[in-house]
Design a protein around this motif. Structure first.
Motif, PDB file in Angstrom:
ATOM      1  N   TYR A  52       6.313  -2.715  -1.141  1.00  0.00           N
ATOM      2  CA  TYR A  52       5.024  -3.385  -1.395  1.00  0.00           C
ATOM      3  C   TYR A  52       5.284  -4.768  -2.000  1.00  0.00           C
ATOM      4  N   LYS A  59       2.046 -11.256   2.952  1.00  0.00           N
ATOM      5  CA  LYS A  59       0.596 -11.097   3.071  1.00  0.00           C
ATOM      6  C   LYS A  59      -0.117 -12.373   2.609  1.00  0.00           C
ATOM      7  N   TYR A 127      -1.486  -3.379   5.470  1.00  0.00           N
ATOM      8  CA  TYR A 127      -2.048  -4.429   4.609  1.00  0.00           C
ATOM      9  C   TYR A 127      -1.656  -5.816   5.133  1.00  0.00           C
ATOM     10  N   TYR A 174       8.392  -6.741 -15.652  1.00  0.00           N
ATOM     11  CA  TYR A 174       7.488  -6.925 -14.515  1.00  0.00           C
ATOM     12  C   TYR A 174       6.050  -6.592 -14.909  1.00  0.00           C
TER      13      TYR A 174
END
Ligand SMILES: O=C(O)c1cc(C(=O)O)c2c(n1)C(=O)C(=O)c1cc(C(=O)O)[nH]c1-2
Length: 250
Positions: A52, A59, A127, A174
């Motif tokens: 992802y 994306k 996505y 993160y």
């Protein structure tokens, strides 16, 4: 079917109400927050989520490629820099690699995507492909699951160190950095959504798009549940090997 559009405030509330379906409520996340996740489950999640992470900039680049408005692009490019980094600033992808090391995975294991389950790959690819194909306003607003993300990052920061002392502390960078980045992204995304969705049709379609994005996040965790909780990885009934494809084919 509703005949009058919602006011911008009502529409924002309708988007926020979708938080009831956020993956924070998925049993896999609940187990991680409650300290019930095994080392294998945490490692599996970190390795699969890396897919992802590396796809988010693709994306966002697709959204920019479809967007003729320089003002929007100037703001949007920050999202790519957040993940890829720039001179003198480490990006989120590097921070996620360090999270991988903190949970006992080698960088190469993440970079090779060798642990990425087909179900996770299909969900993430959906996505990216959506962002490539649809108009930029819709693709941009599909990032609005980030409305609910600061809460999940904070929850990890609050609960994981106590439950999982074997995870090295620098792995948490993160989650910490996303607290502010996500809030800033959401502000921009909500303004776009409220400006663009002024008709019943657009509002209903945007709510459906947000549900599509929630489905992606939920489906990723379903695939991980099968593999790391129920021990039913793909092909488990015919082999012990990880036989699935591990490269990007499309
Ligand atoms: O850890 C999470 O639960 C979570 C969720 C989401 C999200 O809601 O899509 C994002 C992130 N993290 C994240 O770190 C991130 O950079 C991000 C970007 C986007 C997006 O759709 O553009 N979502 C998310």
């Amino acid at each position: 079917m509703q005949t009058a559009p919602m006011t911008p405030e009502q529409f924002e509330q309708a988007l926020r109400d979708k938080g009831a379906y956020y993956h924070i409520y998925h049993p896999y996340h609940v187990a991680m927050h409650n300290g019930q996740a095994t080392r294998e489950q945490i490692q599996g999640w970190v390795a699969n989520r890396f897919y992802y992470q590396v796809n988010i900039p693709l994306k966002d680049a697709a959204i920019m490629a479809n967007c003729p408005d320089p003002d929007t692009r100037r703001k949007w490019v920050q999202r790519i820099l957040d993940h890829d980094g720039y001179q003198g600033a480490e990006g989120g992808i590097e921070a996620w690699l360090r999270l991988g090391e903190a949970v006992g995975l080698k960088r190469e294991e993440l970079i090779s995507h060798q642990h990425v389950l087909p179900g996770v790959r299909f969900a993430v690819d959906a996505y990216v492909n959506f962002a490539r194909r649809t108009i930029w306003q819709e693709a941009a607003c599909s990032s609005l699951t980030e409305l609910f993300a600061p809460q999940i990052h904070q929850k990890r920061l609050d609960t994981w160190p106590g439950h999982y002392p074997w995870i090295e502390a620098e792995g948490y960078d993160y989650f910490r950095r996303r607290l502010n980045e996500a809030r800033r992204d959401v502000e921009h995304g909500l303004t776009l959504a409220k400006t663009f969705c002024t008709t019943v049709e657009r509002q209903q379609r945007m709510l459906e798009i947000l549900q599509f994005k929630l489905d992606i996040l939920w489906t990723m965790l379903d695939a991980m549940t099968m593999a790391y909780e129920l021990h039913r990885k793909p092909y488990h009934s015919v082999t012990d090997k990880d036989a699935w494809h591990t490269t990007r084919l499309v």
